[in-house]
Scaffold this active site. Structure first.
Site, PDB file in Angstrom:
ATOM      1  N   HIS A  53      32.930  40.838  39.306  1.00 57.43           N
ATOM      2  CA  HIS A  53      31.916  40.162  40.126  1.00 57.43           C
ATOM      3  C   HIS A  53      31.582  41.079  41.302  1.00 57.43           C
ATOM      4  O   HIS A  53      32.479  41.514  42.035  1.00 57.43           O
ATOM      5  CB  HIS A  53      32.434  38.816  40.629  1.00 57.43           C
ATOM      6  CG  HIS A  53      32.719  37.847  39.528  1.00 57.43           C
ATOM      7  ND1 HIS A  53      33.897  37.138  39.437  1.00 57.43           N
ATOM      8  CD2 HIS A  53      31.969  37.473  38.455  1.00 57.43           C
ATOM      9  CE1 HIS A  53      33.867  36.371  38.361  1.00 57.43           C
ATOM     10  NE2 HIS A  53      32.714  36.550  37.754  1.00 57.43           N
ATOM     11  N   GLU A  56      32.818  40.723  45.113  1.00 63.12           N
ATOM     12  CA  GLU A  56      34.252  40.663  45.379  1.00 63.12           C
ATOM     13  C   GLU A  56      34.753  42.079  45.662  1.00 63.12           C
ATOM     14  O   GLU A  56      35.234  42.781  44.780  1.00 63.12           O
ATOM     15  CB  GLU A  56      34.974  40.013  44.204  1.00 63.12           C
ATOM     16  CG  GLU A  56      34.475  38.586  43.950  1.00 63.12           C
ATOM     17  CD  GLU A  56      35.115  37.926  42.745  1.00 63.12           C
ATOM     18  OE1 GLU A  56      36.011  38.537  42.126  1.00 63.12           O
ATOM     19  OE2 GLU A  56      34.724  36.789  42.420  1.00 63.12           O
ATOM     20  N   HIS A 147      40.430  40.193  41.746  1.00 63.16           N
ATOM     21  CA  HIS A 147      39.264  39.414  42.163  1.00 63.16           C
ATOM     22  C   HIS A 147      39.485  38.859  43.560  1.00 63.16           C
ATOM     23  O   HIS A 147      40.585  38.928  44.114  1.00 63.16           O
ATOM     24  CB  HIS A 147      39.052  38.218  41.218  1.00 63.16           C
ATOM     25  CG  HIS A 147      38.510  38.575  39.874  1.00 63.16           C
ATOM     26  ND1 HIS A 147      37.231  38.251  39.471  1.00 63.16           N
ATOM     27  CD2 HIS A 147      39.075  39.217  38.828  1.00 63.16           C
ATOM     28  CE1 HIS A 147      37.038  38.678  38.238  1.00 63.16           C
ATOM     29  NE2 HIS A 147      38.146  39.278  37.825  1.00 63.16           N
ATOM     30  N   GLU A 210      43.715  36.691  42.176  1.00 65.71           N
ATOM     31  CA  GLU A 210      42.729  36.227  43.155  1.00 65.71           C
ATOM     32  C   GLU A 210      43.291  36.504  44.540  1.00 65.71           C
ATOM     33  O   GLU A 210      44.305  35.928  44.942  1.00 65.71           O
ATOM     34  CB  GLU A 210      42.442  34.738  42.968  1.00 65.71           C
ATOM     35  CG  GLU A 210      41.863  34.379  41.603  1.00 65.71           C
ATOM     36  CD  GLU A 210      40.373  34.701  41.483  1.00 65.71           C
ATOM     37  OE1 GLU A 210      39.763  35.077  42.513  1.00 65.71           O
ATOM     38  OE2 GLU A 210      39.826  34.570  40.376  1.00 65.71           O
TER      39      GLU A 210
END
EC number: 3.5.1.96
Length: 322
Positions: A53, A56, A147, A210
């Site tokens: 993404h 990010e 991420h 994450e």
């Protein structure tokens, strides 16, 4: 190749596409694709990816610093490694994706999306992993996909692990804890993520990490990820990391909330944090005459997003494991 990120963001192909580093050889395989092979024989292969993404950016900056340390010789490489910056065009534009979410496309699912730069890139990355793993005889295969989350979270750093038929290896889970992950989420069904693809097709031990909240380049406070960065440095150099004194909490996915039409309503506001708890019977979403409620005593939400395209996931509901 100490300007890998800059070349990737500018869309420039380097004049020299292979060479020698400090104890390793490198090859530019294409935009956002860099292979590093230690001079000494190794039986471990690692995919280290970020930027699936494009908004990010903190993990991308972390990878850039790791590469700089490798090229300067201050960090030793003990894995055969493929570095992947997943979505160069979205990274350059500072947006999540240009057309469609690539982390729903892997495992051939890109064929069900309208053709775009992301579908072509997903196919390219699938082929890159196939080539990488087939050209070596690695006994150990890991894939760490870095991420950041759109929303804030009750757990600043957490990992999402793909559905897997075999038990997870304890040293892999222990490393995730040593990397500062406060929670681990275990999928129970296949999906279109990059990590599910590498796990299902190549038997890799894979995890989506994450790490905080999505911010533009230059606005990230990388000091809050020092423990993760240090664990990655230790991993690359073959140094054993100390076990976390507080092992990550464990959750499993019990249901998925999917948006099917414009009638869909998710009853969570923009301030709802990842891992927010909901009691049994709570109404989570409605769509026409269909109601989605909490069925366990307590469930925790992950990745709530009411504005996803029709047919896509609007959230996951989790159950805490003992």
């Amino acid at each position: 190749m100490d300007n890998f990120l800059a070349l990737t963001l500018s869309g420039t192909t380097p004049r020299v596409t292979q060479g020698k580093g400090a104890g390793f050889r490198w090859r530019w395989l294409g935009h956002g694709l860099l292979e590093l092979t230690p001079d000494a024989p190794v039986d471990r292969a690692l995919i280290l990816s970020a930027g699936i993404h494009g908004n990010e950016t903190a993990p991308v900056e972390m990878l850039d610093k790791l590469l700089s340390a490798l090229y300067s010789g201050s960090l030793t490489l003990t894995w055969r490694m493929l570095v992947v910056l997943g979505n160069p065009q979205a990274l350059a534009a500072g947006i999540r994706y240009c057309h469609s979410d690539m982390n729903r496309m892997f495992g051939g699912r890109w064929q069900s999306f309208a053709e775009s730069d992301e579908t072509r890139r997903a196919r390219e990355l699938e082929l890159s992993l196939e080539t990488f793993f087939s050209s070596g005889q690695a006994r150990v295969r890991w894939h760490l996909d870095l991420h950041t989350a759109i929303r804030g979270s009750h757990h600043l750093r957490f990992g999402v692990l793909p559905q897997r038929d075999r038990p997870w290896e304890t040293d892999f889970l222990a490393w995730l804890g040593a990397a500062g992950l406060e929670a681990l989420v275990f999928h129970q069904a296949p999906g279109g993520t990059f990590t599910h693809f590498s796990s299902e097709h190549f038997g890799a031990l894979s995890c989506t990490l994450e790490l905080g909240k999505a911010l533009p380049f230059g606005q990230n406070d990388l000091t809050q990820f020092n423990v993760t960065s240090q664990a990655l440095s230790a991993l690359l150099s073959g140094v054993e990391t100390s076990t976390s004194s507080s092992p990550p909490l464990r959750y499993r996915v019990v249901s998925q909330i999917t948006r099917h039409s414009d009638k869909f309503a998710l009853y969570m506001d923009a301030q709802t944090l990842n891992f927010t708890a909901f009691a049994k019977g709570t109404l989570l979403a409605e769509e026409g005459d269909k109601r989605v409620t909490v069925t366990h005593d307590v469930e925790y939400v992950l990745f709530p997003n009411p504005s996803v395209a029709c047919g896509l996931r609007a959230g996951l509901m989790l159950e805490r494991l003992p």
